[in-house]
Design an enzyme around this catalytic site. Structure first.
Site, mmCIF file in Angstrom:
data_model
loop_
_atom_site.group_PDB
_atom_site.id
_atom_site.type_symbol
_atom_site.label_atom_id
_atom_site.label_comp_id
_atom_site.label_asym_id
_atom_site.label_seq_id
_atom_site.Cartn_x
_atom_site.Cartn_y
_atom_site.Cartn_z
ATOM 1 N N GLU A 173 0.683 -1.136 0.021
ATOM 2 C CA GLU A 173 0.107 -0.098 -0.055
ATOM 3 C C GLU A 173 0.790 1.216 -0.025
ATOM 4 O O GLU A 173 0.363 2.423 0.137
ATOM 5 C CB GLU A 173 -0.938 -0.019 1.282
ATOM 6 C CG GLU A 173 -1.777 -1.175 1.127
ATOM 7 C CD GLU A 173 -3.070 -0.992 2.228
ATOM 8 O OE1 GLU A 173 -3.059 -0.302 3.077
ATOM 9 O OE2 GLU A 173 -3.931 -2.013 2.111
ATOM 10 N N GLU A 188 -7.719 -0.608 14.609
ATOM 11 C CA GLU A 188 -8.592 -1.492 13.821
ATOM 12 C C GLU A 188 -8.066 -2.743 13.986
ATOM 13 O O GLU A 188 -6.861 -3.234 14.073
ATOM 14 C CB GLU A 188 -8.275 -1.064 12.264
ATOM 15 C CG GLU A 188 -9.120 -1.723 11.362
ATOM 16 C CD GLU A 188 -8.884 -1.362 9.965
ATOM 17 O OE1 GLU A 188 -8.353 -0.073 9.694
ATOM 18 O OE2 GLU A 188 -8.709 -2.190 8.988
ATOM 19 N N ASP A 231 -12.864 -4.219 11.061
ATOM 20 C CA ASP A 231 -12.767 -4.646 9.833
ATOM 21 C C ASP A 231 -13.149 -6.029 9.287
ATOM 22 O O ASP A 231 -14.389 -6.196 8.997
ATOM 23 C CB ASP A 231 -11.452 -4.352 9.298
ATOM 24 C CG ASP A 231 -11.095 -4.683 7.831
ATOM 25 O OD1 ASP A 231 -11.819 -4.894 7.056
ATOM 26 O OD2 ASP A 231 -9.759 -4.682 7.392
ATOM 27 N N LYS A 277 -15.881 -1.517 3.140
ATOM 28 C CA LYS A 277 -15.253 -1.969 1.906
ATOM 29 C C LYS A 277 -16.352 -2.381 0.968
ATOM 30 O O LYS A 277 -16.783 -3.446 1.290
ATOM 31 C CB LYS A 277 -14.225 -3.094 2.350
ATOM 32 C CG LYS A 277 -12.853 -2.549 2.964
ATOM 33 C CD LYS A 277 -12.044 -3.676 3.547
ATOM 34 C CE LYS A 277 -10.632 -3.370 4.105
ATOM 35 N NZ LYS A 277 -10.088 -4.552 4.711
ATOM 36 N N ARG A 315 -8.594 -1.344 -0.724
ATOM 37 C CA ARG A 315 -8.060 -2.708 -0.559
ATOM 38 C C ARG A 315 -6.563 -2.713 -0.856
ATOM 39 O O ARG A 315 -5.910 -1.735 -1.368
ATOM 40 C CB ARG A 315 -8.560 -4.141 -1.424
ATOM 41 C CG ARG A 315 -10.191 -4.178 -1.282
ATOM 42 C CD ARG A 315 -10.548 -4.328 0.464
ATOM 43 N NE ARG A 315 -9.988 -5.238 0.991
ATOM 44 C CZ ARG A 315 -10.685 -6.510 1.347
ATOM 45 N NH1 ARG A 315 -11.739 -6.759 1.254
ATOM 46 N NH2 ARG A 315 -9.913 -7.381 2.093
ATOM 47 N N SER A 316 -5.807 -3.814 -0.312
ATOM 48 C CA SER A 316 -4.251 -3.699 -0.689
ATOM 49 C C SER A 316 -4.167 -3.902 -2.131
ATOM 50 O O SER A 316 -3.133 -3.492 -2.414
ATOM 51 C CB SER A 316 -3.617 -4.950 0.375
ATOM 52 O OG SER A 316 -4.226 -5.888 0.112
HETATM 53 C C1 2PG Z 1 -7.156 -3.832 5.576
HETATM 54 C C2 2PG Z 1 -7.099 -3.881 3.959
HETATM 55 C C3 2PG Z 1 -6.521 -2.441 3.609
HETATM 56 P P1 2PG Z 1 -6.789 -5.896 2.694
HETATM 57 O O1 2PG Z 1 -6.778 -4.902 6.351
HETATM 58 O O2 2PG Z 1 -7.629 -2.954 6.173
HETATM 59 O O3 2PG Z 1 -5.379 -1.879 4.556
HETATM 60 O O4 2PG Z 1 -6.147 -4.832 3.689
HETATM 61 O O5 2PG Z 1 -7.293 -5.339 1.679
HETATM 62 O O6 2PG Z 1 -5.417 -6.701 2.382
HETATM 63 O O7 2PG Z 1 -7.697 -6.674 3.282
HETATM 64 MG MG MG Z 2 -7.818 -4.004 8.324
#
Ligand code: 2PG
Ligand code: MG
Length: 440
Positions: free
Chosen positions: A217, A300, A327, A352, A381-382
């Site tokens: 990221e 988080e 999350d 998300k 997202r990552s």
């Molecule tokens: C998270 C996301 C974004 P990923 O955990 O918050 O940083 O990561 O998209 O890999 O779930």
């Molecule tokens: Mg997260």
């Protein structure tokens, strides 16, 4: 009102060079919209299903999305062409019905979200509106007359140092983030953040740490002595930049604890400073210690995605001083947020789009969270792309906060820059959420 005339889907690539779904929607009047679906690495168990071809080792190690593309073209398109382009609610309900599973496992949330968002883009084009204004109109239709509905620019929560599944070094915690809480506008917030980001790169080099290159990221991925030294480095840099800790800036963490939790033993395994096993109480004590020691205003996924009792205790202990974001815990799903509200678990929801799979369900989660006093943070997202929909979504719904990653790599900057343009377009009307969005 115009109708949907055509859908076209294709496989494109995300910021990790992995296949993802792109969808284009065209209306009967020739208006047009496109969306590209992002993809996570630290995905939660409760997310909607991302359909991959699974034909390992033939194409992309089984990560291709040709099945999802085919689902858009052959399963979805014939059933949704002709739909009123501005009737997002009807479109999304239809997509859910065509799929017919609780987690979009048949057609894939990547196929479904691509259509849901491409149609919203086409509708904005058909109305001759900027996407954030169009989304704001859809959003307001859901609000009661006493609920404010003006667009608001979000406070950015910006990744500075990456660990966990997003960077190759030794840190357990996934994101060490910077909150420009002293800024009075989005532009000012971004300027301060960019300054600190570059200064941090210099500090990491000066101190001779291995790995000043960036993670998925855009955050630095240094090999450090401990998790807490990542926070020390950011604070030291902020001071060098002349910022007052806790006043001009604060720290946010994405612990992403689900990814080093072992449900069979109920323990969290930290490995940055040797092998350390903690139970839930130990994790809460650790986070409490950090909060006392550092200007941390947001944490988080401090605990794992199904550790509901732990989340309740964590919230009891820290919820008055710190934003506690779910999350993996909430996965942008109203039913899971409802469970959180009932159990007083967490006080903020990460939003998300691809965790739930349609725009309408994302609005549902945002509104449910808001009405129950939970803060909301729209998140990338990552695995991202040049798609900037989340910037418009955050402004349109006055979510208050946005998390896009760091201020490096163009899949991130595309969104930060989009917010600059939106701020510009709003001119003197532009409102900025600022520190108040954190509620602490
Ligand atoms: C998270 C996301 C974004 P990923 O955990 O918050 O940083 O990561 O998209 O890999 O779930
Ligand atoms: Mg997260």
């Amino acid at each position: 009102m115009s109708t949907l005339a055509k859908l076209k889907a294709r496989e494109v690539f995300d910021s990790r060079g992995r296949p993802t779904v792109e969808v284009e929607a065209t209306t009967a009047d020739g208006a047009w919209g496109r969306a590209i679906v992002p993809s996570g690495a630290s995905t939660g168990r409760h997310e909607a299903l991302e359909l991959r071809d699974g034909d390992c080792p033939k194409r992309h190690n089984g990560r291709g999305v040709l099945l999802a593309v085919k689902n858009v073209m052959e399963e979805i398109a014939p059933k949704v062409v002709g739909i009123e382009i501005e009737d997002q609610g009807a479109l999304d309900a239809k997509l859910i019905a065509i799929d017919g599973t609780p987690n979009k496992a048949r057609l894939g949330a990547n196929a479904i979200l691509g259509v849901s968002l491409a149609v919203a883009h086409a509708a904005a084009d058909a109305c001759g509106e900027e996407l954030f204004m169009y989304l704001n109109r859809l959003w307001r239709q859901r609000l009661r007359p006493d609920e404010p509905g003006e667009p608001v620019l979000p406070l950015p929560m910006v990744n500075m140092i990456s660990g966990g599944l997003h960077a190759g070094a030794n840190l357990d915690f996934q994101d060490f983030l910077f909150l420009p809480i002293g800024s009075r506008s989005y532009t000012e917030a971004l300027e301060t953040t960019v300054c600190v980001y570059h200064a941090l790169g210099e500090v990491i080099k000066r101190k001779g740490y291995e790995g000043s290159l960036v993670g998925d990221e855009g955050g630095y991925g240094p090999r450090l002595l401990s998790n807490s030294s990542a926070v020390d480095l950011i604070l030291e840099t902020a001071l060098e930049c002349g910022l007052a800790l806790g006043k001009d800036m604060a720290i946010a963490l994405d612990v992403a604890a689900s990814h080093w939790y072992d449900p069979s033993t109920g323990t969290y395994r930290l490995s940055a400073t040797g092998d350390e096993l903690l139970d839930t109480a130990g994790m809460i004590a650790l986070l409490e210690h950090w909060v006392k020691q550092y200007p941390i205003l947001s944490i988080e996924d401090g605990l794992a995605e199904d550790d509901w009792d732990g989340w309740r205790s964590l919230t009891e202990r820290l919820g008055d001083f710190v934003q506690l974001i779910g999350d993996d815990l909430f996965a942008t799903q109203v039913e899971r947020v409802r469970r959180g509200v009932e159990r007083k678990a967490g006080n903020a929801v990460l939003i998300k789009l691809n965790q739930v799979g349609t725009l309408s369900e994302t609005f549902d989660a945002l509104l449910f969270a808001r009405r129950n006093g939970y803060r909301t943070i729209v998140s990338a997202r990552s695995g991202e792309t040049e798609d900037t929909t989340i910037a418009d979504l955050a402004v349109a719904t006055a979510a208050g906060q946005i998390k896009i990653g760091s201020v490096a790599r163009s899949e991130r900057l595309a969104k930060y820059n989009r917010l600059l343009r939106i701020e510009d377009a709003l001119g003197p009307e532009a409102r900025f959420a600022g520190r108040a969005a954190l509620g602490v």
